[in-house]
Design an enzyme around this catalytic site. Structure first.
Site, PDB file in Angstrom:
ATOM      1  N   LYS A 121       0.831  -1.217   0.000  1.00  0.00           N
ATOM      2  CA  LYS A 121       0.000   0.000   0.000  1.00  0.00           C
ATOM      3  C   LYS A 121       0.856   1.253   0.000  1.00  0.00           C
ATOM      4  O   LYS A 121       0.500   2.256  -0.608  1.00  0.00           O
ATOM      5  CB  LYS A 121      -0.922   0.027   1.236  1.00  0.00           C
ATOM      6  N   LYS A 205      -4.800  -9.472  -7.811  1.00  0.00           N
ATOM      7  CA  LYS A 205      -6.096  -9.818  -7.200  1.00  0.00           C
ATOM      8  C   LYS A 205      -7.154  -8.759  -7.526  1.00  0.00           C
ATOM      9  O   LYS A 205      -6.824  -7.591  -7.740  1.00  0.00           O
ATOM     10  CB  LYS A 205      -5.943 -10.045  -5.696  1.00  0.00           C
ATOM     11  N   LYS A 208     -10.596  -3.129  -4.931  1.00  0.00           N
ATOM     12  CA  LYS A 208     -11.323  -1.863  -5.093  1.00  0.00           C
ATOM     13  C   LYS A 208     -10.407  -0.780  -5.634  1.00  0.00           C
ATOM     14  O   LYS A 208     -10.861   0.211  -6.168  1.00  0.00           O
ATOM     15  CB  LYS A 208     -11.871  -1.308  -3.777  1.00  0.00           C
TER      16      LYS A 208
HETATM   17  P1  AMP Z   1     -11.249  -5.377   2.242  1.00  0.00           P
HETATM   18  O1  AMP Z   1     -12.158  -4.949   1.160  1.00  0.00           O
HETATM   19  O2  AMP Z   1      -9.809  -5.262   1.891  1.00  0.00           O
HETATM   20  O3  AMP Z   1     -11.608  -4.814   3.591  1.00  0.00           O
HETATM   21  O4  AMP Z   1     -11.483  -6.950   2.370  1.00  0.00           O
HETATM   22  C1  AMP Z   1     -12.617  -7.503   2.969  1.00  0.00           C
HETATM   23  C2  AMP Z   1     -12.558  -9.023   2.912  1.00  0.00           C
HETATM   24  O5  AMP Z   1     -12.587  -9.460   1.544  1.00  0.00           O
HETATM   25  C3  AMP Z   1     -11.269  -9.615   3.497  1.00  0.00           C
HETATM   26  O6  AMP Z   1     -11.593 -10.835   4.160  1.00  0.00           O
HETATM   27  C4  AMP Z   1     -10.425  -9.895   2.291  1.00  0.00           C
HETATM   28  O7  AMP Z   1      -9.501 -10.945   2.509  1.00  0.00           O
HETATM   29  C5  AMP Z   1     -11.478 -10.314   1.270  1.00  0.00           C
HETATM   30  N1  AMP Z   1     -11.009 -10.046  -0.108  1.00  0.00           N
HETATM   31  C6  AMP Z   1     -10.641  -8.844  -0.626  1.00  0.00           C
HETATM   32  N2  AMP Z   1     -10.259  -8.977  -1.924  1.00  0.00           N
HETATM   33  C7  AMP Z   1     -10.396 -10.305  -2.225  1.00  0.00           C
HETATM   34  C8  AMP Z   1     -10.178 -11.079  -3.408  1.00  0.00           C
HETATM   35  N3  AMP Z   1      -9.756 -10.522  -4.547  1.00  0.00           N
HETATM   36  N4  AMP Z   1     -10.430 -12.414  -3.342  1.00  0.00           N
HETATM   37  C9  AMP Z   1     -10.891 -12.997  -2.191  1.00  0.00           C
HETATM   38  N5  AMP Z   1     -11.110 -12.326  -1.052  1.00  0.00           N
HETATM   39  C10 AMP Z   1     -10.878 -10.990  -1.055  1.00  0.00           C
END
Ligand code: AMP
Ligand code: TRP
Length: 343
Positions: A121, A205, A208
């Site tokens: 990040k 991956k 957002k």
């Molecule tokens: P975040 O949006 O970073 O707060 O992530 C929220 C949840 O979504 C966390 O458990 C992440 O590990 C999961 N997550 C985020 N991006 C991915 C992805 N591309 N594939 C699978 N899980 C994801």
């Protein structure tokens, strides 16, 4: 660390969190939300909207509350039931911040220096990042351990943060000679959907923060947009192979097959067996239909929840009270263990 999680005698409890920092996408749904729903009938579940984590990077105060409700609506629309699981926002429960401070004094700088998510990040600008972004994983450990959570459903990208959580728990238990006070939580990562990749690049991956909206399917996308994004998804000129060996060196194809398997709750092998020898002219429309079938009801329900912000506020506030009832005594015990005057 040598402590064995199996000696912890407390109840099983699930904790997980999602940041209110933008639209949720298919990766969040498959990696996290879908697992949340499955677990709520098995154990006590605490699902948090981690607004304290979100402010480690700038958030516009005018939209933070709305984004928090947006995630709450996504939880509920995905099937998280507020009469079974506790769904609240992190800043409403003081125990998170307080325990994070105590853990700042337990975690070692060397441990945080190894965190790859901070490096990713921050990039070359680490000196200009907030201290909070660097300390983010310590707050995450506090989230989990303020509830003595034993199970944490997350996507694969969170693996290192959960290892740090275990290290902090073990060091606290050891330093204060309170063996098994904190459990060593078990990550629940496995399964299709643990790492959903970008539709434009099978090696990065789905995220957002990707500048290309075509790289991800948002939970707010309508049926036409979902179909268009899948039609445009990067593939190769080959066909669908019959076995996983045939996915070797074809990350984009592997990703689409994985998404198909996760959405239809089957395995990659079963999808490959069904579509072996077919081209993408057949596979992509089938995947688009499946994605629309599974996601459209969620999108519709989300807008219905969002139409009543007061009701969402009420659900979150009630749940924050319940969350504090669990976390406050645990953090109270921590204060006594540390030995503060008046604790
Ligand atoms: P975040 O949006 O970073 O707060 O992530 C929220 C949840 O979504 C966390 O458990 C992440 O590990 C999961 N997550 C985020 N991006 C991915 C992805 N591309 N594939 C699978 N899980 C994801
Ligand atoms: N760091 C997680 C993410 O970005 C969100 C999170 C914060 C979390 N606290 C947590 C996940 C506790 C699981 C448990 O996805």
């Amino acid at each position: 660390m040598s402590e064995d999680a199996s000696h912890y005698a407390g109840p099983n409890r699930v904790f997980s969190g999602v940041q209110p920092s933008g639209d949720l996408h298919l990766g969040n749904y498959l990696g996290a939300l879908k697992k949340f729903v499955a677990l709520q009938d098995e154990m006590e579940c605490v699902y948090c909207i981690v607004d304290l984590h979100a402010i480690t990077v700038w958030q516009d105060p005018k939209v933070l509350a709305e984004q928090t409700r947006h995630i709450a609506a996504a939880y509920l629309a995905s099937g998280v039931d507020p009469s079974k699981a506790i769904v609240y926002n992190q800043s409403a429960v003081r125990a998170h911040s307080e325990l994070a401070w105590y853990f700042n004094c337990v975690a070692r700088i060397g441990w945080l220096n190894r965190m790859t998510q901070f490096k990713d990040k921050a990039g070359k600008n680490s000196e200009k990042m907030s201290v909070g972004l660097y300390d983010y994983p310590v707050l995450q450990a506090a989230d989990i351990l303020a509830f003595k959570a034993t199970h944490v459903p997350v996507g694969e990208d969170q693996k290192q943060h959960l290892e740090l959580t275990r290290d902090i728990a073990a060091k606290f238990n050891h330093d204060f000679n309170t063996p098994n006070f904190f459990p060593l939580c078990e990550p629940l990562i496995k399964g299709p959907g643990a790492k959903v990749m970008s539709l434009r690049d099978g090696l990065s991956k789905m995220s957002k923060s990707d500048p290309s909206d075509n790289s991800r399917i948002n939970l707010t996308d309508d049926a036409d947009i979902i179909a268009k994004k899948i039609r445009k998804a990067k593939t190769d000129p080959g066909e669908i192979p019959g076995t996983k060996d045939g996915l070797e060196g074809r990350p984009e194809v592997a990703n689409l097959v994985g998404i198909f398997a996760a959405l239809s709750e089957t395995t990659d092998e079963a999808v490959l067996a069904e579509y072996e020898g077919q081209g993408f002219g057949v596979f992509k429309p089938a995947l688009a239909d499946l994605a629309v079938e599974k996601l459209s009801p969620i999108t519709d329900l989300m807008s219905r929840y969002l139409a009543d912000p007061e009701e969402l506020n009420r659900i979150l506030a009630n749940a924050a009270d319940k969350a504090a009832e669990i976390a406050d005594p645990i953090v109270g015990d921590v204060r006594k263990i540390i030995g503060f005057c008046g604790a």
